[in-house]
Design a protein around this motif. Structure first.
Motif, short mmCIF file in Angstrom:
data_model
loop_
_atom_site.label_atom_id
_atom_site.label_comp_id
_atom_site.label_asym_id
_atom_site.label_seq_id
_atom_site.Cartn_x
_atom_site.Cartn_y
_atom_site.Cartn_z
N SER A 247 -2.08 7.59 -4.48
CA SER A 247 -3.07 6.76 -5.16
C SER A 247 -2.50 6.19 -6.44
N ALA B 74 -7.24 2.72 -5.94
CA ALA B 74 -6.46 3.04 -4.75
C ALA B 74 -7.00 2.36 -3.49
N ARG B 75 -7.95 1.47 -3.60
CA ARG B 75 -8.49 0.80 -2.43
C ARG B 75 -7.66 -0.44 -2.12
N TRP B 76 -7.27 -0.57 -0.88
CA TRP B 76 -6.40 -1.65 -0.44
C TRP B 76 -7.18 -2.59 0.45
N PRO C 26 -7.81 12.57 -0.95
CA PRO C 26 -6.83 11.62 -1.48
C PRO C 26 -5.69 12.34 -2.17
N ASN D 142 -7.92 -4.85 3.37
CA ASN D 142 -7.42 -4.74 4.73
C ASN D 142 -6.64 -5.98 5.19
N ARG E 248 0.33 4.14 0.82
CA ARG E 248 -0.01 5.11 1.87
C ARG E 248 0.55 4.74 3.23
N ASP F 132 0.86 -1.18 0.00
CA ASP F 132 0.00 0.00 0.00
C ASP F 132 0.90 1.23 0.00
N LEU G 175 -8.74 8.10 6.63
CA LEU G 175 -8.57 9.32 5.84
C LEU G 175 -9.89 10.05 5.65
N THR G 176 -10.96 9.31 5.42
CA THR G 176 -12.28 9.92 5.25
C THR G 176 -12.74 10.56 6.55
N ASP H 209 -8.62 3.89 4.16
CA ASP H 209 -9.59 4.80 3.54
C ASP H 209 -10.55 5.38 4.57
N ASP H 210 -10.98 4.56 5.52
CA ASP H 210 -11.90 5.02 6.56
C ASP H 210 -11.25 6.09 7.44
#
Length: 182
Positions: free
Chosen positions: A163, A171-173, A158, A175, A105, A103, A151-152, A148-149
């Protein structure tokens, strides 16, 4: 024990922190006792994407805060510039591994004993308010929350550079399994 926030020492070079610091007091948050149910153990807000300039201060701070010696760091290859193979730290060489499947990030620090520490990277140039929100949030309990949660929830937009770290992929990883999902 409470989470620790610190202000790193001066950067190694003038170029390593070209972005002005609005509030230099908050750059790292780290839970003193990692929670294996959490995706990240804290957050780090580097001044630049120059790994050679940024990683020595991170290594020193994490070693001091956790009273352990960092032996290896894993970074995403396309997210960082100037990635050395090794960085000298307190009488040893910390090996730097760069990967394209990780990832982009997060950054992972490994030790001789104990679980690795995973830090969410707050992109350089992020507004101070948003960066502080992420630092504060990751210092608290984030078990069950995906990157993502987090960061949101912290209202961090983003970052295209992070990304885009996974070329041609969303860009979704995922978990748990460590792979990109659609």
């Amino acid at each position: 024990m409470t989470p620790t926030l610190f202000s790193p020492p001066r950067p190694l070079s003038a170029a390593s922190c070209a972005i002005p610091r609005v509030d230099s007091a908050l750059r790292l948050s780290l839970r003193p006792v990692p929670n294996r149910r959490s995706v990240v153990d804290g957050a780090w807000w580097p001044c630049s994407r120059d790994a050679a300039a940024e990683l020595p201060d991170l290594i020193a701070a994490v070693d001091r805060l956790l009273d352990r010696a960092t032996l290896r760091i894993g970074v995403h290859r396309d997210t960082w510039q100037n990635i050395p193979r090794r960085i000298p730290a307190r009488g040893r060489q910390v090996r730097i591994g760069w990967f394209r499947h990780a990832d982009p990030r997060v950054i992972t620090l490994s030790f001789a004993a104990g679980e690795p520490v995973v830090l969410l990277i707050i992109p350089p140039g992020t507004a101070a308010g948003a960066a502080k929100a992420v630092l504060k949030l990751t210092a608290q309990e984030t078990a069950g929350m995906a990157v993502d949660d987090i960061l949101t929830l912290a209202s961090l937009p983003p970052d295209p550079a992070f990304s885009a770290g996974i070329a041609g992929s969303p860009a979704r990883w995922e978990n748990e399994g460590g792979s990109v999902i659609a």
